[in-house]
Structures are given as structure tokens and as C-alpha cells.
Design an enzyme around this catalytic site. Sequence first.
Site, PDB file in Angstrom:
ATOM      1  CB  ILE A  26      -0.949  -0.028   1.222  1.00 48.73           C
ATOM      2  CG1 ILE A  26      -2.182   0.822   0.999  1.00 48.73           C
ATOM      3  CG2 ILE A  26      -0.226   0.350   2.510  1.00 48.73           C
ATOM      4  CD1 ILE A  26      -3.278   0.587   2.030  1.00 48.73           C
ATOM      5  CG  ASN A  72      11.992  -5.338   6.519  1.00 48.59           C
ATOM      6  OD1 ASN A  72      13.187  -5.223   6.254  1.00 48.59           O
ATOM      7  ND2 ASN A  72      11.059  -4.623   5.920  1.00 48.59           N
ATOM      8  N   GLY A 121      12.759  -2.544  10.906  1.00 49.81           N
ATOM      9  CA  GLY A 121      11.506  -1.820  10.665  1.00 49.81           C
ATOM     10  C   GLY A 121      10.317  -2.729  10.420  1.00 49.81           C
ATOM     11  CD  GLN A 122       8.650  -8.640  11.562  1.00 50.97           C
ATOM     12  OE1 GLN A 122       9.662  -8.864  12.228  1.00 50.97           O
ATOM     13  NE2 GLN A 122       7.741  -9.550  11.317  1.00 50.97           N
ATOM     14  CG  HIS A 133       5.691  -9.377   5.118  1.00 50.41           C
ATOM     15  ND1 HIS A 133       5.414  -9.391   6.468  1.00 50.41           N
ATOM     16  CD2 HIS A 133       6.369  -8.230   4.891  1.00 50.41           C
ATOM     17  CE1 HIS A 133       5.893  -8.295   7.026  1.00 50.41           C
ATOM     18  NE2 HIS A 133       6.489  -7.568   6.093  1.00 50.41           N
ATOM     19  CG  HIS A 146       9.148  -6.191   1.732  1.00 50.35           C
ATOM     20  ND1 HIS A 146       8.312  -5.109   1.776  1.00 50.35           N
ATOM     21  CD2 HIS A 146       9.271  -6.608   3.018  1.00 50.35           C
ATOM     22  CE1 HIS A 146       7.941  -4.869   3.029  1.00 50.35           C
ATOM     23  NE2 HIS A 146       8.522  -5.764   3.808  1.00 50.35           N
TER      24      HIS A 146
HETATM   25  P1  AMP Z   1       7.341  -4.754   7.160  1.00 52.47           P
HETATM   26  O1  AMP Z   1       7.723  -3.353   7.535  1.00 52.47           O
HETATM   27  O2  AMP Z   1       8.454  -5.567   6.584  1.00 52.47           O
HETATM   28  O3  AMP Z   1       6.627  -5.455   8.300  1.00 52.47           O
HETATM   29  O4  AMP Z   1       6.326  -4.594   5.960  1.00 52.47           O
HETATM   30  C1  AMP Z   1       4.965  -4.399   6.107  1.00 52.47           C
HETATM   31  C2  AMP Z   1       4.480  -3.770   4.838  1.00 52.47           C
HETATM   32  O5  AMP Z   1       3.071  -3.879   4.790  1.00 52.47           O
HETATM   33  C3  AMP Z   1       4.816  -2.285   4.695  1.00 52.47           C
HETATM   34  O6  AMP Z   1       5.657  -2.091   3.563  1.00 52.47           O
HETATM   35  C4  AMP Z   1       3.441  -1.620   4.537  1.00 52.47           C
HETATM   36  O7  AMP Z   1       3.453  -0.568   3.611  1.00 52.47           O
HETATM   37  C5  AMP Z   1       2.581  -2.785   4.063  1.00 52.47           C
HETATM   38  N1  AMP Z   1       1.166  -2.662   4.344  1.00 52.47           N
HETATM   39  C6  AMP Z   1       0.604  -2.292   5.537  1.00 52.47           C
HETATM   40  N2  AMP Z   1      -0.747  -2.347   5.420  1.00 52.47           N
HETATM   41  C7  AMP Z   1      -1.024  -2.751   4.150  1.00 52.47           C
HETATM   42  C8  AMP Z   1      -2.226  -3.010   3.425  1.00 52.47           C
HETATM   43  N3  AMP Z   1      -3.438  -2.849   3.979  1.00 52.47           N
HETATM   44  N4  AMP Z   1      -2.129  -3.410   2.130  1.00 52.47           N
HETATM   45  C9  AMP Z   1      -0.921  -3.563   1.553  1.00 52.47           C
HETATM   46  N5  AMP Z   1       0.264  -3.357   2.193  1.00 52.47           N
HETATM   47  C10 AMP Z   1       0.207  -2.956   3.474  1.00 52.47           C
END
Ligand code: AMP
Length: 119
Positions: free
Chosen positions: A36, A92, A98-99, A105, A107
Site C-alpha cells: 500500500i 524484515n 523496521g518490521q 512476508h 518484499h
Molecule cells: P514490514 O515493515 O516488513 O513489516 O512490511 C509491512 C508492509 O506492509 C509495509 O511495507 C506496509 O506498507 C505494508 N502494508 C501495511 N498495510 C497494508 C495493506 N493494507 N495493504 C498492503 N500493504 C500494506
Amino acid sequence: MADDAQADCLFCRIIAGEIPSDKVYEDTIVYAFRDINPGAPTHVLIVPKRHIRDVAAAEAADGALLLALLQAANTIAQQEGLADRGYRLVWNVGPDAGQSVFHLHLHLLGGRPMAWPPG
Ligand code: AMP
């Protein structure tokens, strides 16, 4: 929602269709959707349908699941036209990285040159 899903987990709720997402890939093990808040022209999150906290919590028995994430990444990179130019895969883990979402997941980032090491 799957049996192991957690009601308070954002990605479990996305996988269950309770929260909308821009899906790019799905198979029996994996769900992938656009981030997002993209950090690159293409930024896809590749997520196991089964809830695992992060890659540090993965166990030997999760080997097939981890391989499925990597195979999905290859497929998505082809789909998105990134295979020739290249792309970056990132896990992450924890606060210094920054998780922010505690459902494993991967990236997939691409579509522009990226500095190494990252900032
Ligand atoms: P991390 O920081 O590795 O935990 O990554 C979490 C990711 O989830 C971040 O890059 C956010 O931008 C993404 N994110 C959070 N909420 C949503 C959502 N509703 N749809 C898509 N991505 C999201």
C-alpha cells in the site's frame, strides 16, 4: 478465515478477503499483493496463507512453504517484467529492520535501480 489465522493479524484478514488488497498472485500456499506504500515502482508482498510471525520463527518443517514463497517471487518477477532487469527480495525481522506487520512476508521490489547497501 483459515484455522490457524489470527483475527487481529492484518495479513490474515487480507488473505481471508476481509480487507481489500491488490492481488498479483495466489496458489494453495501463497498470497501476494501490492504494498500500500510502495518503496519502488513494483513493490509486492509475498505472504504464506498460514500464519507465521516472521522468517526467524520459521522451522525446518516450513521448508516447503519458504520454497513456495521464493518460487512465487520468481513467477511474479516474470509477470511484472522484472526478471531481466533484476529486483530485490527482502525479509524484515524485528525493530532495527523496521518490521511492522508480524505475519511472515517477503518484499519484492523492482522497476528502478536500487542502492546497495540500503540506507
Ligand atoms: P514490514 O515493515 O516488513 O513489516 O512490511 C509491512 C508492509 O506492509 C509495509 O511495507 C506496509 O506498507 C505494508 N502494508 C501495511 N498495510 C497494508 C495493506 N493494507 N495493504 C498492503 N500493504 C500494506
